[in-house]
Design a protein around this motif. Structure first.
Motif, PDB file in Angstrom:
ATOM      1  N   LEU A 154      30.440  26.062 -15.697  1.00 31.91           N
ATOM      2  CA  LEU A 154      29.537  26.159 -14.470  1.00 31.91           C
ATOM      3  C   LEU A 154      27.692  25.948 -14.769  1.00 31.91           C
ATOM      4  O   LEU A 154      27.133  25.490 -15.096  1.00 31.91           O
TER       5      LEU A 154
ATOM      6  N   THR B 101      24.103  32.807 -16.788  1.00 37.82           N
ATOM      7  CA  THR B 101      25.884  32.242 -16.339  1.00 37.82           C
ATOM      8  C   THR B 101      26.826  33.106 -17.367  1.00 37.82           C
ATOM      9  O   THR B 101      27.565  33.789 -16.531  1.00 37.82           O
TER      10      THR B 101
ATOM     11  N   THR C  49      38.417  24.861 -11.567  1.00 40.33           N
ATOM     12  CA  THR C  49      38.957  26.198 -10.646  1.00 40.33           C
ATOM     13  C   THR C  49      40.728  25.632  -9.892  1.00 40.33           C
ATOM     14  O   THR C  49      41.314  27.193  -9.417  1.00 40.33           O
TER      15      THR C  49
ATOM     16  N   PHE D 180      33.888  21.344 -12.862  1.00 44.05           N
ATOM     17  CA  PHE D 180      34.269  22.675 -12.506  1.00 44.05           C
ATOM     18  C   PHE D 180      34.919  22.946 -10.945  1.00 44.05           C
ATOM     19  O   PHE D 180      35.925  23.605 -10.867  1.00 44.05           O
TER      20      PHE D 180
ATOM     21  N   TYR E 113      23.631  26.766  -3.908  1.00 46.60           N
ATOM     22  CA  TYR E 113      24.194  27.557  -5.231  1.00 46.60           C
ATOM     23  C   TYR E 113      23.694  28.720  -6.129  1.00 46.60           C
ATOM     24  O   TYR E 113      24.223  29.363  -5.394  1.00 46.60           O
TER      25      TYR E 113
ATOM     26  N   TYR F 238      26.900  22.806 -16.135  1.00 51.21           N
ATOM     27  CA  TYR F 238      25.926  22.249 -14.600  1.00 51.21           C
ATOM     28  C   TYR F 238      24.697  22.695 -14.533  1.00 51.21           C
ATOM     29  O   TYR F 238      23.903  21.990 -14.298  1.00 51.21           O
TER      30      TYR F 238
ATOM     31  N   LEU G  16      29.702  19.611 -12.133  1.00 47.31           N
ATOM     32  CA  LEU G  16      29.977  20.803 -11.189  1.00 47.31           C
ATOM     33  C   LEU G  16      31.164  19.773 -10.311  1.00 47.31           C
ATOM     34  O   LEU G  16      32.583  20.659  -9.835  1.00 47.31           O
TER      35      LEU G  16
END
Lengths: 340, 475
Positions: free
Chosen positions: A17, A270, A68, A64, A131, A20, A61
């Motif tokens: 993250l 983050t 996930t 990511f 976002y 990104y 992304l």
């Protein structure tokens, strides 16, 4: 915090993250800024500063999302279906960006160009804003029922706090993008971008202070991990120092330091976001026993270890050729025949 | 048909995946051809090969951009529209998607920038490496997607466990997931299908130039390379198709019965259907023509052993008939016609008459539609033939959609994709047409640089350290 596979994957998702946000952050910023130049030549310089890089940045992304899905399928299923309309808007924004930067240079008619330029601007703005809204909503929590499904409606996602974080994300990427542009340009264009750096940083500072205050007041629980682990305050301190270093570096004409500082700032955000959540992935507003955590929403140990092997095999290659690509396209932008 | 979340999500998935799959096969096929052309350039230093590579790279870049844009949708959609499916398969399926990102997407997007923008920044060998990496990356992507999809077709290497949200499949043996009963056959088939599309795409544009007497040297060479590549791939895909159909017979017998339109059980050998018109309301095939016993022979090596028919499966486990049957036979029709056209072209090429026969060139201009249809219909019959299962034998499609998403939202997003994809498709065709009209860059040294001096001169001009610096920095 015992180091186990679930925690490792929580950290790795954080790394993806942050990667990104740092990488796509500057090209989203450029996308929001490129309308504010004087002519087509300047705009081409701005677009070509990110031309060879934006696609690879966006892959962070996508990975990511994929990671996930693999590591925490429960959270992937809940968040993606719960944020349905928001994700559809995000797809609209990302598709607009991808095709408008590719198509704008393929014809010269002014209407053609302004159409794709506007689409690129709106796509970048919307993606950045959404976002931030997603991060904000994750901080607040979602109405998650016992079956791990979202039990609210779209209006639940338009909360003032989420919108505030959305604006904060816009301010952050604008600052990051204008510093990047300062590095890639020269001459009078660069002098004007010097002004943009100050303006966007001012906007960023206001939003940063506002978001921080509201977060602490509204979510006192978000600092619970700080009490258990006082070393986290070091990160907070480094974060503040990195922010403070941005104007200093701009002032003393060291734009590389400013860029590194804004990248470090994004990484620290983050990290703090992850700490505010840990060990939850999605907080349920219907009761803490319904929270999705890095344990009850995770894949099996076997899958987490296979994935770790895949990541350890793949990521060194990814990082090395990403570095090579950035090195090949280093220096000031030069418009050539293969440019956009 | 009720327009609920389930139906709308299926429609949206069909629309988005079919639109997306217009682009990756061309990337895969064209990627290999670009690598061959640039390899020829490195070997011979013939500037024609350089001009060819540059032209096809430009086409590739436009195609790739739309492929990426429409591909992000796929990565998100398993979660947005199929949350119960995502929970069920995440442990197995998610790893394949993540591996695709790490091993394929980063490779493609990283080296694509060198491929497209790096002509005057890196040396020719490095550029060639970048081309090969992009071609490889697009094929790696196919590897992981086919692995993931094969788990849905022929699940293996997993066990079922109970969680607080219901059943889910978890990895028991990673290698068994990777090499599921169908994954290798299907991967080979998908890649060959993409290569054939790439070959016919290049032949189509080249034939158009030849008909209009433009860029003839460029077109003849491109056509010849693509023709051989396409011919080899077409031979291979018949072998691959045969082994794959036999695999379907053993792993998904209900699907085979639907594909073949084999409705009623009997004690005799089963015929191979060549033609028929399915009647979806009556569950009947009209005007069915077949070769008796041939299907039995192809599956079991025995003309008299019956193949299981659709009515031997309980009604709730039967796939629909009309769509799998007609798409499967459409694919077979294309696969039967293309080799005939190509064999005739090879014969004419052998006799030195290929490039002057306008009617034959016109055939190739339109023939590219065939591989597009075959790639699409092959996937449609594979996916619809798997119904009513989303994971064969384990999870029904009707149990897999997102319960928390209202039908109205899916309807809205479906409309959004419909409008956006219509626009994108129009723009893609427009931009592609402009690129084709513009054509390749002229080759320095004249179009017929065939004498030894010309070649040496061209090699000297192009063999230096920075041979691609045709650009001037403009500030």
């Amino acid at each position: 915090m015992d180091l186990n596979l679930n925690l490792i994957w929580f950290i790795l998702l954080g790394v993806l993250l942050a990667g990104y946000a740092i990488l796509d952050g500057f090209d989203l910023g450029v996308g929001m800024l490129h309308l504010f130049v004087r002519d087509n030549t300047e705009r081409r310089i701005l677009l070509n500063s990110i031309g060879p890089l934006w696609d690879g940045n966006e892959v962070w992304l996508v990975v990511f999302g994929g990671a996930t899905f693999a590591a925490f399928p429960g959270a992937y299923a809940t968040a993606f279906s719960g944020f349905y309309l928001a994700f559809m808007l995000l797809l609209l924004a990302l598709i607009s960006r991808a095709v408008s930067i590719e198509f704008r240079s393929k014809a010269t008619h002014p209407l053609w160009r302004s159409f794709w330029d506007t689409a690129f601007f709106l796509g970048s703005l919307l993606a950045t804003f959404l976002y931030g809204v997603a991060v904000g909503n994750t901080m607040v929590g979602l109405p998650i029922a016992a079956d791990q499904e979202f039990a609210g409606d779209f209006m639940d996602l338009l909360r003032p706090y989420a919108l505030l974080v959305g604006l904060f994300a816009v301010a952050t990427f604008l600052t990051h993008g204008s510093i990047y542009l300062y590095l890639k340009t020269e001459g009078t264009l660069q002098q004007r971008i010097h002004g943009w750096m100050w303006t966007t940083f001012g906007f960023f500072l206001v939003m940063y202070l506002l978001t921080t205050i509201v977060t602490i007041v509204q979510f006192p629980d978000s600092t619970r991990n700080f009490r258990e682990h006082p070393w986290i305050w070091v990160v907070v301190l480094l974060n503040v120092l990195a922010i403070a270093n941005i104007p200093r570096a701009i002032y003393v004409q060291r734009p590389y330091y400013a860029f590194v500082s804004s990248a470090a700032t994004i990484a620290a955000f983050t990290f703090l976001f992850g700490l505010a959540l840990y060990p939850n992935l999605i907080v349920s507003t219907l009761g803490p026993e319904k929270n999705l955590t890095i344990y009850n929403a995770a894949s099996t140990k076997e899958t987490l270890s296979i994935m770790l092997i895949i990541a350890l095999l793949g990521m060194p290659f990814v990082l090395s050729y990403t570095a090579v690509v950035y090195w090949i396209f280093r220096g000031k932008v030069q418009i050539g025949e293969s440019s956009y | 048909m009720e327009l609920d979340t389930f139906t709308l999500s299926r429609l949206q998935f069909a629309l988005t995946i079919m639109f997306h799959y217009l682009f990756p096969p061309l990337s895969i096929g064209l990627g290999v051809l670009m690598a061959i052309m640039e390899g020829m350039y490195l070997r011979t230093h013939d500037p024609h090969y350089h001009a060819m590579t540059r032209f096809w790279v430009r086409i590739f870049a436009v195609n790739f951009a739309v492929g990426v844009a429409s591909g992000i949708v796929m990565e998100f959609q398993f979660g947005t529209n199929w949350s119960r499916y995502a929970r069920f398969v995440g442990d197995v399926f998610g790893s394949a998607l993540a591996a695709e990102g790490i091993f394929a997407f980063f490779l493609e997007s990283g080296f694509l920038s060198v491929l497209v923008f790096g002509w005057d920044r890196v040396s020719p060998p490095i550029h060639f490496v970048a081309t090969c990496m992009v071609a490889l990356g697009s094929m790696f992507s196919a590897v992981w997607i086919v692995v993931a999809n094969s788990f849905m077709q022929t699940p293996a290497g997993y066990r079922i466990e109970m969680t607080q949200t219901g059943r889910r499949a978890v990895v028991a043996d990673f290698w068994a997931v990777l090499f599921s009963p169908s994954s290798v056959e299907r991967l080979v088939h998908v890649l060959l299908g993409a290569w054939i599309l790439g070959a016919f795409f290049v032949m189509s544009i080249s034939a158009w130039y030849l008909i209009h007497r433009r860029h003839e040297e460029f077109a003849r060479r491109s056509f010849t390379i693509a023709m051989w590549f396409g011919a080899l791939s077409l031979i291979a895909i018949w072998i691959s198709g045969d082994s794959q159909a036999r695999k379907v017979a053993h792993t998904q017998p209900a699907k085979l019965a639907a594909l073949e339109g084999h409705l009623h059980a009997s004690n005799e050998g089963t015929s191979l259907t060549l033609f028929g018109l399915p009647d979806p309301k009556e569950d009947r095939i009209d005007y069915q023509i077949g070769i008796p016993g041939l299907l039995s022979f192809l599956v079991y090596g025995d003309f008299h052993k019956p193949v299981r028919a659709l009515d031997q499966f309980s009604p709730q486990d039967r796939p629909p008939l009309a769509i799998p049957f007609s798409t499967y036979h459409l694919m077979l029709a294309v696969a039967s016609i293309l080799p005939l056209v190509l064999a005739y072209a090879l014969w004419q090429w052998w006799r030195g008459r290929l490039f002057t026969q306008r009617w034959l060139l016109w055939c190739f201009v339109v023939a590219v539609i065939g591989p597009y249809l075959a790639n699409q219909s092959g996937w449609v019959c594979a996916e619809v033939g798997r119904q009513p299962w989303i994971v064969y034998g384990q999870l029904r499609t009707s149990e897999a959609f997102s319960p928390s998403v209202p039908a109205g939202q899916v309807g809205a997003s479906l409309c959004m994709f419909g409008v956006m994809y219509a626009l994108l498709f129009a723009v893609w065709v427009y931009v592609l047409n402009r690129k084709i009209q513009h054509g390749p860059e002229p080759v320095p040294g004249g179009p017929e640089a065939t004498s030894a001096e010309d070649l040496l001169e061209a090699a000297a001009r192009y063999g230096g350290a920075a041979p691609f610096s045709m650009t001037e920095a403009k500030g």
